[in-house]
Motif scaffolding. Structure first.
Motif, PDB file in Angstrom:
ATOM      1  N   VAL A  56       3.461 -13.236  -1.772  1.00 40.68           N
ATOM      2  CA  VAL A  56       3.859 -12.328  -2.857  1.00 40.68           C
ATOM      3  C   VAL A  56       3.328 -10.996  -2.598  1.00 40.68           C
ATOM      4  N   ARG A  57       4.213  -9.952  -2.909  1.00 46.92           N
ATOM      5  CA  ARG A  57       4.096  -8.691  -2.495  1.00 46.92           C
ATOM      6  C   ARG A  57       3.558  -7.805  -3.737  1.00 46.92           C
ATOM      7  N   ILE A  58       2.325  -7.592  -3.931  1.00 46.47           N
ATOM      8  CA  ILE A  58       1.926  -6.921  -5.014  1.00 46.47           C
ATOM      9  C   ILE A  58       1.169  -5.562  -4.527  1.00 46.47           C
ATOM     10  N   GLY A  59       1.682  -4.390  -5.447  1.00 47.47           N
ATOM     11  CA  GLY A  59       1.177  -3.195  -5.242  1.00 47.47           C
ATOM     12  C   GLY A  59       0.475  -2.804  -6.324  1.00 47.47           C
ATOM     13  N   SER A  60       1.021  -2.292  -7.583  1.00 46.26           N
ATOM     14  CA  SER A  60       0.447  -1.709  -8.803  1.00 46.26           C
ATOM     15  C   SER A  60      -0.666  -2.597  -9.335  1.00 46.26           C
ATOM     16  N   ALA A  61      -0.405  -3.916  -9.476  1.00 40.93           N
ATOM     17  CA  ALA A  61      -1.575  -4.822  -9.983  1.00 40.93           C
ATOM     18  C   ALA A  61      -2.837  -4.719  -9.344  1.00 40.93           C
ATOM     19  N   SER A  94       0.690  -1.177   0.069  1.00 38.25           N
ATOM     20  CA  SER A  94      -0.111   0.057  -0.047  1.00 38.25           C
ATOM     21  C   SER A  94       0.893   1.186   0.052  1.00 38.25           C
ATOM     22  N   LYS A  95       2.199   1.160  -0.034  1.00 36.16           N
ATOM     23  CA  LYS A  95       2.950   2.366  -0.192  1.00 36.16           C
ATOM     24  C   LYS A  95       2.698   3.478  -1.042  1.00 36.16           C
ATOM     25  N   MET A  96       2.598   4.466  -1.011  1.00 35.81           N
ATOM     26  CA  MET A  96       2.640   5.780  -1.804  1.00 35.81           C
ATOM     27  C   MET A  96       1.142   5.558  -2.682  1.00 35.81           C
ATOM     28  N   GLY A 130       8.302 -12.263  -5.524  1.00 35.40           N
ATOM     29  CA  GLY A 130       7.151 -12.139  -6.639  1.00 35.40           C
ATOM     30  C   GLY A 130       6.464 -10.763  -6.381  1.00 35.40           C
ATOM     31  N   MET A 131       6.433 -10.007  -7.192  1.00 33.29           N
ATOM     32  CA  MET A 131       5.849  -8.590  -7.182  1.00 33.29           C
ATOM     33  C   MET A 131       4.738  -8.779  -8.391  1.00 33.29           C
ATOM     34  N   SER A 132       4.212  -7.461  -8.724  1.00 35.80           N
ATOM     35  CA  SER A 132       3.231  -7.310  -9.630  1.00 35.80           C
ATOM     36  C   SER A 132       3.349  -8.118 -11.094  1.00 35.80           C
ATOM     37  N   MET A 133       4.736  -8.119 -11.418  1.00 37.79           N
ATOM     38  CA  MET A 133       5.101  -8.472 -12.942  1.00 37.79           C
ATOM     39  C   MET A 133       5.267 -10.101 -12.899  1.00 37.79           C
ATOM     40  N   LYS A 141      -1.046   2.329 -10.680  1.00 38.20           N
ATOM     41  CA  LYS A 141       0.023   2.858 -10.515  1.00 38.20           C
ATOM     42  C   LYS A 141       0.309   3.898  -9.257  1.00 38.20           C
ATOM     43  N   ARG A 142       1.452   3.906  -8.705  1.00 41.02           N
ATOM     44  CA  ARG A 142       1.858   4.755  -7.584  1.00 41.02           C
ATOM     45  C   ARG A 142       2.228   5.763  -8.099  1.00 41.02           C
ATOM     46  N   HIS A 143       2.076   6.760  -6.955  1.00 39.88           N
ATOM     47  CA  HIS A 143       2.558   8.301  -7.475  1.00 39.88           C
ATOM     48  C   HIS A 143       4.035   8.515  -7.953  1.00 39.88           C
TER      49      HIS A 143
END
Ligand SMILES: *Cc1c(COP(=O)(O)O)cnc(C)c1O
Length: 222
Positions: free
Chosen positions: A209-214, A35-37, A193-196, A218-220
């Motif tokens: 798995v650490r998923i942000g943008s997906a 959830s960062k940014m 493992g991340m979004s991609m 997109k973050r700031h």
């Protein structure tokens, strides 16, 4: 912008499917929502859709966000996934439920002192710098046994390993190396493992798995 609830449902399905395809249980892999940014309304959408496990990479930002949200959702769990300075260890221990980025003896000292002072104990993970990148934190793979030994002397429980592969290399090599290290030292958890690349990470043994943008968009900073 896509609603978070739809992204979350789709990600959960895909994580389950990849987990089953890898011959592992349906619930073998945890989604850490990064959830960062991200704007607060997107994070609240995730909470309202039932997500309870979140990852943040900065102690100060995480404190600002979660101090007000935690009372409303007392069962959330927070993982620190960014580098930790020893002078922030006390705050990190108070807020987080897992520090995934233990990487040096001095940090083990600071975290265990803070845990003792606060009467609060939880298992952590060690970040491994699998690509030997000088700008990246994490312990070198060859220093892992000594660091594990140090953690055990200090009675800091290590549940697993975490890595962030170099941007310009196939991540699978790094995931496979992390898995091999975890098996060698009998560590059950693997945060990779991340979004991609989370599908590949699950195939190679990820438990987190650490998923942000997906999930959020997109973050700031992107
Ligand atoms: C930001 C971040 C992520 C999430 O990245 P996405 O590509 O947005 O999924 C995962 N892990 C760490 C350590 C991060 O800093």
């Amino acid at each position: 912008m896509e609603p978070v609830s739809g992204n979350l449902a789709r990600l959960r399905q895909e994580i389950e499917a990849h987990s089953i395809a890898a011959g592992r249980g349906k619930h073998a892999v945890h989604l850490v929502a990064v959830s960062k940014m991200q704007p607060e309304n997107r994070v609240i959408e995730a909470l309202e859709a039932g997500q309870r496990l979140f990852g943040e990479n900065r102690v100060q930002d995480a404190l600002a966000r979660w101090t007000s949200l935690k009372p409303r959702w007392p069962d959330i769990r927070l993982h620190l996934i960014g580098p930790l300075q020893t002078n922030k260890a006390f705050d990190a221990v108070a807020l987080f439920d897992c520090i995934e980025t233990i990487d040096r003896p001095k940090l083990v000292d600071a975290v265990t002192v803070a845990m003792t002072k606060q009467g609060r104990k939880f298992p952590c993970m060690i970040q491994v710098n699998t690509g030997h990148e000088s700008q990246k934190s994490g312990t070198a793979p060859e220093d892992l046994p000594a660091l594990l030994h140090y953690c055990s002397r200090k009675t800091l429980v290590i549940s697993g390993l975490m890595c962030i592969p170099p941007q310009d290399e196939p991540p699978a090599l790094h995931f496979a190396l992390l898995k091999k290290l975890a098996d060698r030292y009998g560590l059950p958890e693997l945060s990779m493992g991340m979004s991609m690349d989370y599908a590949k990470a699950i195939a190679l043994g990820a438990t987190h798995v650490r998923i942000g943008s997906a999930l959020f968009g997109k973050r700031h900073d992107q």
